[in-house]
Design a protein around this motif. Structure first.
Motif, PDB file in Angstrom:
ATOM      1  N   PHE A 111      14.223  32.348 -28.811  1.00 51.72           N
ATOM      2  CA  PHE A 111      15.266  33.026 -30.120  1.00 51.72           C
ATOM      3  C   PHE A 111      15.048  31.727 -31.238  1.00 51.72           C
ATOM      4  O   PHE A 111      16.018  31.101 -31.156  1.00 51.72           O
ATOM      5  N   VAL A 112      14.113  32.184 -32.052  1.00 46.67           N
ATOM      6  CA  VAL A 112      13.831  31.140 -33.008  1.00 46.67           C
ATOM      7  C   VAL A 112      13.291  32.089 -34.304  1.00 46.67           C
ATOM      8  O   VAL A 112      12.524  32.749 -34.260  1.00 46.67           O
ATOM      9  N   SER A 113      14.130  32.164 -35.387  1.00 52.46           N
ATOM     10  CA  SER A 113      13.915  32.713 -36.360  1.00 52.46           C
ATOM     11  C   SER A 113      13.450  31.691 -37.742  1.00 52.46           C
ATOM     12  O   SER A 113      14.127  30.936 -38.296  1.00 52.46           O
ATOM     13  N   PRO A 114      12.261  31.942 -37.935  1.00 47.91           N
ATOM     14  CA  PRO A 114      11.410  31.112 -38.984  1.00 47.91           C
ATOM     15  C   PRO A 114      12.193  31.289 -40.550  1.00 47.91           C
ATOM     16  O   PRO A 114      12.110  30.530 -41.156  1.00 47.91           O
TER      17      PRO A 114
ATOM     18  N   ALA B 132      21.788  33.538 -30.080  1.00 46.87           N
ATOM     19  CA  ALA B 132      20.747  34.762 -29.542  1.00 46.87           C
ATOM     20  C   ALA B 132      20.494  35.873 -30.574  1.00 46.87           C
ATOM     21  O   ALA B 132      19.634  36.242 -30.992  1.00 46.87           O
ATOM     22  N   ILE B 133      21.759  36.216 -31.278  1.00 43.62           N
ATOM     23  CA  ILE B 133      21.829  37.218 -32.062  1.00 43.62           C
ATOM     24  C   ILE B 133      21.376  36.948 -33.571  1.00 43.62           C
ATOM     25  O   ILE B 133      20.506  37.443 -34.247  1.00 43.62           O
ATOM     26  N   ARG B 134      21.903  35.496 -33.913  1.00 43.20           N
ATOM     27  CA  ARG B 134      21.497  34.967 -35.272  1.00 43.20           C
ATOM     28  C   ARG B 134      20.002  34.540 -35.531  1.00 43.20           C
ATOM     29  O   ARG B 134      19.638  34.754 -36.512  1.00 43.20           O
ATOM     30  N   GLN B 135      19.468  34.440 -34.240  1.00 43.24           N
ATOM     31  CA  GLN B 135      17.978  34.056 -34.177  1.00 43.24           C
ATOM     32  C   GLN B 135      17.118  35.325 -33.798  1.00 43.24           C
ATOM     33  O   GLN B 135      15.881  35.189 -33.742  1.00 43.24           O
TER      34      GLN B 135
ATOM     35  N   PRO C   6      12.470  40.967 -35.440  1.00 40.81           N
ATOM     36  CA  PRO C   6      11.721  41.994 -34.888  1.00 40.81           C
ATOM     37  C   PRO C   6      10.458  41.711 -34.027  1.00 40.81           C
ATOM     38  O   PRO C   6      10.089  42.517 -33.452  1.00 40.81           O
ATOM     39  N   ASN C   7      10.059  40.410 -34.091  1.00 44.70           N
ATOM     40  CA  ASN C   7       8.868  40.035 -33.188  1.00 44.70           C
ATOM     41  C   ASN C   7       9.125  40.458 -31.820  1.00 44.70           C
ATOM     42  O   ASN C   7       8.182  40.833 -31.180  1.00 44.70           O
ATOM     43  N   TRP C   8      10.322  40.823 -31.321  1.00 42.38           N
ATOM     44  CA  TRP C   8      10.822  40.877 -29.868  1.00 42.38           C
ATOM     45  C   TRP C   8      10.311  42.556 -29.711  1.00 42.38           C
ATOM     46  O   TRP C   8      10.081  42.965 -28.694  1.00 42.38           O
ATOM     47  N   PHE C   9      10.332  43.255 -30.738  1.00 42.29           N
ATOM     48  CA  PHE C   9       9.879  44.754 -30.479  1.00 42.29           C
ATOM     49  C   PHE C   9       8.465  44.849 -30.003  1.00 42.29           C
ATOM     50  O   PHE C   9       7.881  45.873 -29.643  1.00 42.29           O
ATOM     51  N   ALA C  10       7.620  43.841 -30.300  1.00 43.94           N
ATOM     52  CA  ALA C  10       6.192  43.814 -29.796  1.00 43.94           C
ATOM     53  C   ALA C  10       6.265  43.923 -28.365  1.00 43.94           C
ATOM     54  O   ALA C  10       5.328  44.537 -27.696  1.00 43.94           O
ATOM     55  N   ALA C  11       7.270  43.278 -27.581  1.00 47.82           N
ATOM     56  CA  ALA C  11       7.436  43.591 -25.893  1.00 47.82           C
ATOM     57  C   ALA C  11       7.622  44.981 -25.718  1.00 47.82           C
ATOM     58  O   ALA C  11       7.024  45.486 -24.533  1.00 47.82           O
ATOM     59  N   THR C  12       8.072  45.977 -26.451  1.00 47.07           N
ATOM     60  CA  THR C  12       8.348  47.216 -26.304  1.00 47.07           C
ATOM     61  C   THR C  12       7.027  47.835 -26.623  1.00 47.07           C
ATOM     62  O   THR C  12       6.782  48.869 -25.735  1.00 47.07           O
TER      63      THR C  12
END
Length: 390
Positions: free
Chosen positions: A375-378, A25-28, A31-37
């Motif tokens: 949790f997916v990091s391209p 979850a950390i590895r993947q 910054p996309n998650w900050f769109a939720a904030t």
């Protein structure tokens, strides 16, 4: 086939079942998650600005703002942890043509928290929070300025782009500065020192000019791209709303900064300049709002077209929220300034749309985060592809 389906359901009931281990979850994390904030923060602000001064909605907005602080803090810790424990993979973001754009969501998410400090924090806990908001704002400005020029620089030097693959995510790093400008307009009148007020006002104007013209030039390219290559893949469906963001924020920035201008300029012996700035701010806000109306209607039509075939869920769905939210807040602001019921009614409708969309996206995000499949990091996939070619 039946056994496989049952197995999937059972696995889906376990936290982070889609990941090989919790560290993934950390590895993947990206910054996309900050769109939720951003989406959560703008809804919190919008609920407190609805006409009628309804206490329940204000309490809901405040609760959402506090939740957003927790969310932003958690995301910050997770992303910092990725850089500490998975540095080599984390740095790959600078060469990724899409994920790198989401660096802009970090200062924009922070800006909603700063505005919430002024809207909810100060009335509750007093003026002692104003210096905190002031300091956080300068931090936000620094991040917005960096995103606004460094990400485009990497686009021009390190990344691979083509007109047919372009989407409105190009706007994300650029728009952060105008979001900070609008935030500065919220804080400036509350500063005790006249010099600090003036510095913030002028900085906000600079931030607006640093962002809006560049964003408009990107929108011109986007129109050309849509005309030549049609709509992007359905995975990028929510990006159709991102175009509304810089226009709504640009309008809001002009309205808020222009509203501050008369008193702040007058305190420095430039009352005439302040009066002109207020007039320009209002007219520019109305004009930008009209341009935003075109983009919003276009986004509705595009979304309806995508919806026919189904839109797969991903974190990009948060793109449905912030642009609509900032346009809704701008509409409500125009209703207050112009005292026109049309803007107030439309603003309420837009906030209602925002609330419904937030509930849908938040629910899907919660499920996806629990299962771990979001949790997916391209960037990691791109790195593996490069290593395989060697």
């Amino acid at each position: 086939m039946r056994d496989i389906s049952l197995s999937k359901v059972m696995q889906g009931g376990q936290p982070l079942s889609a990941l090989s281990n919790p560290r993934e979850a950390i590895r993947q994390f990206t910054p996309n998650w900050f769109a939720a904030t951003m989406g959560t923060g703008i809804l919190a602000l919008a609920l407190g600005q609805l006409p009628g001064d309804i206490a329940l909605l204000s309490y809901a907005g405040k609760a959402l703002w506090l939740f957003n602080i927790v969310l932003f803090s958690a995301f910050t810790l997770m992303y910092a942890a990725r850089w500490v424990f998975f540095f080599n993979e984390a740095k790959q973001i600078f060469g990724h043509s899409t994920v790198s754009m989401f660096f802009g969501t970090i200062p924009m998410g922070l800006a909603t928290i700063i505005n919430g400090l002024m809207q909810y924090g100060v009335p509750t806990w007093g003026d002692a929070l104003i210096p905190l908001a002031h300091g956080l704002w300068w931090l936000d400005v620094a991040m917005a300025l960096a995103c606004g020029v460094l990400i485009p620089f990497m686009m021009f030097t390190r990344q691979e782009h083509s007109i047919d693959q372009m989407t409105a995510v190009w706007l994300l790093p650029v728009v952060a500065a105008e979001v900070a400008a609008a935030s500065g307009g919220v804080i400036a009148p509350h500063l005790a020192d006249a010099s600090a007020q003036f510095n913030m006002l002028i900085t906000s104007y600079v931030l607006w000019a640093y962002s809006v013209p560049v964003a408009l030039s990107i929108l011109v390219i986007l129109v050309l791209r849509l005309a030549l290559h049609k709509l992007p893949h359905e995975n990028m469906a929510a990006s159709s709303w991102l175009s509304l963001g810089p226009i709504g924020t640009g309008a809001l920035g002009m309205l808020v900064i222009g509203g501050d201008a008369p008193a702040i300029f007058a305190a420095h012996g430039m009352a005439n300049v302040g009066a002109v700035a207020a007039g320009i701010g209002l007219i520019a806000g109305i004009l930008f709002w009209g341009l935003g109306l075109w983009w919003m209607l276009l986004a509705l039509l595009i979304t309806a077209r995508y919806a026919k075939g189904g839109i797969p869920f991903n974190l990009g769905w948060w793109g449905f929220t912030f642009p609509l939210g900032v346009y809704a807040v701008t509409t409500l602001k125009l209703g207050v300034i112009l005292d026109l019921a049309f803007f107030e009614v439309l603003g309420v409708i837009l906030v209602l749309m925002l609330a419904v969309m937030w509930l849908v996206v938040a629910a899907k995000t919660t499920i996806g985060a629990y299962r771990g499949n979001l949790f997916v990091s391209p960037c990691i996939a791109s790195l593996k592809a490069k290593q395989a070619q060697r």
